[in-house]
Design an enzyme around this catalytic site. Structure first.
Site, PDB file in Angstrom:
ATOM      1  N   GLU A  89       3.664   3.196 -12.198  1.00  0.00           N
ATOM      2  CA  GLU A  89       3.973   1.932 -11.487  1.00  0.00           C
ATOM      3  C   GLU A  89       4.649   0.880 -12.294  1.00  0.00           C
ATOM      4  OE1 GLU A  89       2.031  -0.943  -8.107  1.00  0.00           O
ATOM      5  OE2 GLU A  89       1.301   1.029  -8.402  1.00  0.00           O
ATOM      6  N   ASP A  91       5.476  -3.424 -11.673  1.00  0.00           N
ATOM      7  CA  ASP A  91       5.400  -4.466 -10.899  1.00  0.00           C
ATOM      8  C   ASP A  91       5.963  -5.580 -11.015  1.00  0.00           C
ATOM      9  OD1 ASP A  91       3.648  -2.631  -9.334  1.00  0.00           O
ATOM     10  OD2 ASP A  91       1.885  -3.343 -10.045  1.00  0.00           O
ATOM     11  N   GLU A  93       4.908  -9.053  -9.069  1.00  0.00           N
ATOM     12  CA  GLU A  93       4.533  -9.702  -7.916  1.00  0.00           C
ATOM     13  C   GLU A  93       4.486 -11.306  -8.169  1.00  0.00           C
ATOM     14  OE1 GLU A  93       0.746  -6.821  -6.920  1.00  0.00           O
ATOM     15  OE2 GLU A  93       0.623  -7.399  -8.891  1.00  0.00           O
TER      16      GLU A  93
END
Length: 272
Positions: A89, A91, A93
């Site tokens: 993953e 990310d 955010e």
């Protein structure tokens, strides 16, 4: 300092045809002939979308305009992820704030289910007043996070140090708006003010140039310009500038989380 902006030639997606709404269908709205997606969050639901295709390596750009006003406790996320407990993953955010306080942008990398690699920075512009471009370049050498063409983070392939690297699991592109008030703002001390709902964010101009997972081999993309890209001298200067002026948390410096010393990749990545 003067900063050179670096962009790739990418193919624009259409939110009508190239993504699925994973949940919160009634909290999403496609606008501008499929170029913009409006996401909303209230006490009933948030929402998430995902790309129809999966990719193994690629260059992905997304323009985002974040929740304005008192967004404390909300999290706008834009990321790539594979499936399963041993997933990979990458990310972006965006952690909401009280009115007048700056947003914090958190990046993270998971490889074979192992995360705990958060970095947090303040952005050097107003992310709610207009759209800004958030990019991931993922190739066999590195994962490079950029904002408006300025490099903000690199995660190098350090398999020689025993560090797992995302290179075998195809990923979808995701975006979401959700309730993160248990942790997002001041460690969860500031909760969502639901009287300000619905909270709204916009995603626009998803662009991608990646290796489709249906290809026989990711090396079919080896002729693409980003396939062998490594950090340029300009990008190294950008990273130094961002980390010096805007970084507020780096897992590599967290002696509480890592009392026996930082993970193996920290020395290599810090050297750019």
């Amino acid at each position: 300092m003067g900063l050179t902006l670096i962009f790739s030639q990418l193919v624009s997606a259409n939110f009508y045809t190239d993504i699925d709404i994973a949940y919160g269908t009634d909290h999403t709205q496609i606008l501008e002939n499929g170029q913009t997606l409006k996401l909303s969050l209230d006490q009933i639901s948030g929402c998430r979308f995902q790309s129809k295709n999966e990719y193994l390596f690629g260059q992905i750009d997304m323009k985002i305009k974040l929740v304005p006003g008192n967004s404390a406790g909300t999290v706008t996320a834009y990321y790539l992820s594979s499936d399963g407990s041993q997933h990979d993953e990458m990310d972006f955010e965006f952690l909401g704030n009280l009115s007048g306080d700056p947003y914090i942008m958190q990046t993270n990398v998971f490889s074979q289910g192992q995360g705990n690699r958060e970095q947090r920075i303040y952005l050097w512009f107003d992310p709610i007043g207009d759209f800004h471009t958030y990019s991931v370049l993922w190739n066999p050498q590195q994962i490079l996070f950029s904002v408006d063409g300025i490099a903000v983070r690199v995660f190098k392939n350090n398999k020689d140090l025993g560090v797992a690297y995302p290179e075998s699991q195809a990923m979808r592109i995701y975006g979401s708006l959700w309730d993160g008030d248990s942790w997002a703002t001041r460690g969860g001390l500031v909760k969502i003010d639901w009287s300000k709902a619905p909270f709204v964010t916009y995603f626009r101009n998803l662009s991608m140039d990646g290796c489709l997972s249906t290809f026989p081999s990711a090396k079919d993309c080896a002729t693409k310009s980003w396939w062998s890209e490594e950090l340029s001298s300009t990008q190294k200067k950008q990273l130094t500038w961002v980390h010096k002026k805007y970084m507020v948390y780096d897992y590599c410096s967290d002696t509480v989380k890592f009392p026996n010393g930082p993970p193996a990749e920290c020395t290599s990545n810090a050297s750019f």
